[in-house]
Design an enzyme around this catalytic site. Structure first.
Site, short mmCIF file in Angstrom:
data_model
loop_
_atom_site.label_atom_id
_atom_site.label_comp_id
_atom_site.label_asym_id
_atom_site.label_seq_id
_atom_site.Cartn_x
_atom_site.Cartn_y
_atom_site.Cartn_z
N ARG A 219 0.87 -1.18 0.00
CA ARG A 219 0.00 0.00 0.00
C ARG A 219 0.90 1.23 0.00
O ARG A 219 1.57 1.52 1.00
CB ARG A 219 -0.91 -0.01 1.23
N LEU A 220 0.93 1.93 -1.14
CA LEU A 220 1.79 3.11 -1.25
C LEU A 220 1.08 4.28 -0.60
O LEU A 220 0.25 4.95 -1.21
CB LEU A 220 2.11 3.40 -2.71
N ASP A 221 1.43 4.54 0.64
CA ASP A 221 0.75 5.56 1.44
C ASP A 221 1.08 6.96 0.94
O ASP A 221 2.25 7.30 0.74
CB ASP A 221 1.18 5.41 2.91
N ALA A 222 0.03 7.77 0.75
CA ALA A 222 0.18 9.19 0.41
C ALA A 222 1.10 9.42 -0.78
O ALA A 222 1.78 10.45 -0.86
CB ALA A 222 0.68 9.97 1.64
N VAL A 223 1.11 8.49 -1.71
CA VAL A 223 2.07 8.55 -2.81
C VAL A 223 1.82 9.74 -3.73
O VAL A 223 2.75 10.22 -4.39
CB VAL A 223 2.05 7.22 -3.60
#
Length: 584
Positions: free
Chosen positions: A241-245
């Site tokens: 899960r690429l957080d705040a990408v």
């Protein structure tokens, strides 16, 4: 398998192409060929290499993900990750096959999203052995908190000292940098004044001053995160899960959101991960307006999945107003996901009901009414800084069970029916469903934690005592047992239906504003399901002829077992009743 010389040559060319797009405007003198070599070695693709199958669906209708913190369920004297594993095996095994454990690393703030050390498990939760045990039995999703790191971590301490690992990882700029256009989810000052070995530096903090943004203009930052991805793959993590990408690349004078370099980094990561672990997937977490969110699919070459952020505010609005106009309008506009991509559907999370994804979909008056209703039900409002620093509502913080306790008229007797209806809609839609643990358990607003912490999001981050939870789930009269049993039955039904494959065909039905419906058809075209929901608190007539059921097929409701035939003219749909009418 080991890569051939030709495969390695092609891979080098592909990685180099991505790097050229990312670093075209950066420091001169970079040897992108050397960086490409380093990245391939960090991912060990020179040792183990799999052919990329970009349009392969690594999911089906059996996939359902539970979203939880590592300490959402606790037991005295036991590491929370061990307690979580116990809960998973005792309560949801056979129903849910994926688990998203929210950041389980050492952190300094934001309940885990200010990571101090990406290579360690928070000792208060457990250790890597606990993580690997869960990953052995469930498809494990973990956060790659890629935009920012902790101001208390070793990397930032080295930044202040000017030496050591991470000392050049953080984004700095001049105090007078033009930042008025920057779009952010917070209202705190963007730049943090920091005393360093080399005098005052102004570091970029998109979220808070304990979460300092990385500088991806430095290829060493990219290489570090490639190293982290490889490490996580080795630990059994299969969903990233690429957080705040969306905030990853900064360019002063722009809004610093969704910039081309950000998309190119996602494309590079997907390429590398597909060759390293073919069943691993990337999910982008981009809490932004719908059209911008959709862009992270690319041409089936960026994220495998995107969070369907517009669904929570639209669905809650639908159920509290008893009118599906906006939800239906949005659904008709959503493009089907290409093979190799899928929507990640959720209606509750550890954060709140995001309002940015409703921009352009709900009118200002609808949003104002929704906010007012949620405040009546105990909800809190978090704010963001918009263009030129204008303060705007960012999200509603509330437990979903309480958010659906009534309508705009106030609380009523339909809370559980309305809540289950919401989840049935999510479970029916095109995409992979994610169920927040506190929705599965019908957890109410944690007002005590809210007051104690002073953080709005704490209202929906209750920490259960395992023994008390077990007792509540064993009591058939409790809201927790009633809701959990109903949701697990729906999940079990979903998992049997080919028409609920995340990429199966979907068409929106036109049934007025109190009945919401859509048609799903399996990819082999053998099964159809008409998904129909009464989203109001009054009975609604359903004219069966309007469904155009094929008369040579036998049709029945999967949930109630009711049989529909050519003699059925009108069927009365009870308040918040769910119909899954199928022919197979």
């Amino acid at each position: 398998m080991t890569a051939t010389a030709e495969q390695l040559k092609q891979l080098h060319e592909t990685v180099l192409y991505h790097l050229q797009a990312i670093y075209q405007d950066c420091l001169p003198g970079l040897s992108l060929t050397d960086i490409s070599d380093d990245i391939i070695k960090l991912m060990r693709l020179d040792e183990t290499f799999f052919d990329s199958l970009p349009h392969k669906n690594n999911w089906d209708q059996s996939d359902v993900v539970l979203i939880t913190y590592g300490n959402s369920v606790q037991r005295q004297g036991e590491a929370p990750l061990k307690t979580l594993y116990r809960f998973l095996n005792h309560e949801i095994k056979g129903y849910i096959n994926g688990v998203h454990i929210l950041p389980f690393f050492p952190f300094c703030s934001d309940d885990g999203f200010a990571v101090m050390d990406y290579y360690q498990v928070n000792k208060a939760l457990g250790d890597w052995e606990d993580i690997e045990r869960i990953a052995g039995d469930y498809r494990l999703m973990a956060d790659l908190v890629i935009n920012h790191g902790s101001s208390s971590g070793e990397w930032f301490k080295n930044f202040i000292k000017g030496e050591g690992p991470g000392h050049d990882y953080f984004y700095t700029t001049a105090a007078d940098t033009p930042i008025s256009q920057v779009v952010r989810p917070r209202t705190s000052p963007l730049l943090r004044e920091t005393e360093t070995h080399d005098g005052i530096k102004y570091v970029w903090c998109t979220f808070s001053h304990t979460q300092v943004d990385f500088d991806f203009r430095n290829p060493e930052v990219l290489k570090e995160f490639i190293r982290i991805v490889r490490f996580y793959l080795d630990k059994g993590i299969r969903i990233f899960r690429l957080d705040a990408v969306a905030f990853l690349w900064k360019k002063p004078g722009t809004n610093c959101l969704n910039l081309p370099e950000t998309h190119e980094v996602v494309r590079l990561m997907r390429n590398l991960i597909q060759h390293a672990q073919p069943d691993a997937i990337i999910i982008t977490e981009t809490n932004i307006p719908n059209r911008e969110n959709l862009s992270y699919f690319g041409n089936a070459n960026e994220a495998h999945c995107i969070y369907n952020f517009s669904l929570p505010p639209l669905l809650v609005n639908t159920l509290v107003t008893g009118n599906c106009f906006y939800l239906k309008q949005w659904l008709m506009s959503m493009p089907p996901a290409q093979n190799g991509t899928a929507y990640f559907n959720f209606i509750a999370s550890h954060d709140g009901i995001g309002l940015r994804p409703a921009e352009g979909l709900l009118s200002d008056s609808e949003i104002a009414s929704l906010i007012s209703t949620m405040q009546q039900f105990g909800g809190q409002i978090s704010w963001r800084a918009g263009d030129n620093g204008v303060k705007k509502p960012y999200e509603i913080n509330i437990a979903l069970f309480d958010a659906l306790q009534g309508t705009i008229q106030g609380p009523d007797q339909w809370q559980i029916d309305r809540f289950v209806c919401a989840h049935a809609i999510m479970l029916s839609l095109e995409g992979i469903p994610g169920i927040y643990i506190h929705s599965l358990l019908a957890t109410s607003n944690d007002l005590e934690k809210l007051e104690h912490s002073g953080h709005n999001r704490a209202i929906n981050r209750h920490e259960w005592d395992y023994d008390q939870l077990s007792a509540a789930l064993a009591d058939p009269a409790s809201q927790h047992a009633r809701v959990s049993d109903l949701l697990k039955k729906l999940v079990h039904l979903r998992q049997q239906q080919r028409a609920f494959h995340p990429n199966a065909t979907q068409f929106t039905l036109q049934m007025g504003e109190q009945l919401f419906g859509f048609w799903r058809q399996s990819m082999d075209r053998r099964q159809s399901i008409f998904c129909i929901f009464n989203i109001s608190d009054t009975p609604q007539p359903l004219r069966i002829a309007e469904l155009n059921l094929i008369v040579t097929d036998r049709w029945w409701d999967l949930i109630s077992g009711h049989i529909f035939d050519e003699k059925t003219e009108t069927f009365t749909v009870k308040p918040y009743q769910v119909l899954w009418i199928t022919n197979s």
